[in-house]
Write a protein that holds these residues in place. Structure first.
Motif, PDB file in Angstrom:
ATOM      1  N   ASN A 101      23.983  10.877  44.468  1.00  0.00           N
ATOM      2  CA  ASN A 101      23.452  10.493  45.891  1.00  0.00           C
ATOM      3  C   ASN A 101      23.522   8.820  46.091  1.00  0.00           C
ATOM      4  O   ASN A 101      22.880   8.092  44.875  1.00  0.00           O
ATOM      5  CB  ASN A 101      22.070  10.755  46.052  1.00  0.00           C
ATOM      6  N   SER A 103      22.487   5.971  48.012  1.00  0.00           N
ATOM      7  CA  SER A 103      21.176   5.837  48.931  1.00  0.00           C
ATOM      8  C   SER A 103      21.231   4.323  49.157  1.00  0.00           C
ATOM      9  O   SER A 103      21.336   3.314  48.389  1.00  0.00           O
ATOM     10  CB  SER A 103      19.874   6.227  48.259  1.00  0.00           C
ATOM     11  N   ASN A 105      19.072   1.211  51.754  1.00  0.00           N
ATOM     12  CA  ASN A 105      18.164   0.927  52.752  1.00  0.00           C
ATOM     13  C   ASN A 105      17.942  -0.558  52.884  1.00  0.00           C
ATOM     14  O   ASN A 105      18.224  -1.182  52.137  1.00  0.00           O
ATOM     15  CB  ASN A 105      16.597   1.682  52.188  1.00  0.00           C
ATOM     16  N   ASN A 123      17.179   4.258  55.639  1.00  0.00           N
ATOM     17  CA  ASN A 123      17.605   4.733  54.451  1.00  0.00           C
ATOM     18  C   ASN A 123      18.760   5.960  54.752  1.00  0.00           C
ATOM     19  O   ASN A 123      18.598   6.679  55.709  1.00  0.00           O
ATOM     20  CB  ASN A 123      16.633   5.539  53.608  1.00  0.00           C
ATOM     21  N   SER A 125      21.442   8.473  52.948  1.00  0.00           N
ATOM     22  CA  SER A 125      21.728   8.984  51.740  1.00  0.00           C
ATOM     23  C   SER A 125      22.944   9.928  51.729  1.00  0.00           C
ATOM     24  O   SER A 125      22.854  10.852  52.584  1.00  0.00           O
ATOM     25  CB  SER A 125      20.460   9.772  50.917  1.00  0.00           C
TER      26      SER A 125
END
Length: 173
Positions: A101, A103, A105, A123, A125
């Motif tokens: 993944n 991700s 943020n 966030n 993902s």
């Protein structure tokens, strides 16, 4: 040989850059329509150059490039190589695709702890597929490129097997 795989920015970066370009173009059009051509020339030219640079960032893509049995991760603009980074493959004999993944943020109030409760969660993902160089025992690894689409990773695997002497191995992590 080269293969252009996908854009170099993640979704949020692309979205933020697109909004910035739109706002700058609207300001630039407003300046051209409301002011004389000779007023604020420096600001108009600077804004025009800024919009051009942002558009270039929107259009660059990443991919792989093989030249004289050397593999490069490359950045492309309209199919031309802008930047290439050498990937040393001499100490590796195979490669694999690792799923994971990706991700991101973007925290706004890193230092202001009282604002953390009010800060939106930005966030995002997405699934990603990383092409990784490895040895037969998969103890030593080196990442080549990270892609967000399965079909692009399949194209990269085909490209690597056809243009290098590395073999593809299946590996479940």
């Amino acid at each position: 040989m080269k293969i252009i795989l996908e854009r170099n920015l993640d979704f949020k970066q692309f979205q933020n850059l697109l909004i910035t370009v739109f706002v700058c173009v609207m300001v630039l059009l407003g300046m051209f329509n409301s002011l004389k051509l000779t007023e604020y020339v420096f600001i108009k030219v600077a804004l025009l150059v800024f919009v051009f640079v942002l558009l270039v960032f929107l259009l660059i893509k990443k991919g792989l490039f093989v030249e004289q049995n050397k593999v490069y991760t490359s950045v492309f603009l309209f199919g031309f190589v802008i930047k290439k980074t050498d990937v040393c493959i001499e100490q590796y004999n195979c490669f694999l695709v690792v799923k994971g993944n990706l991700s991101t943020n973007y925290p706004y109030s890193k230092d202001l702890k009282s604002l953390h409760n009010w800060e939106p969660d930005l966030n995002v993902s997405v699934k990603c597929f990383s092409l990784v160089l490895a040895n037969e025992n998969v103890k030593s690894r080196k990442k080549i490129i990270t892609l967000t689409k399965l079909e692009n990773s399949n194209n990269a695997v085909r490209f690597m097997t056809n243009n290098t002497n590395l073999k593809f191995i299946f590996f479940d992590n």
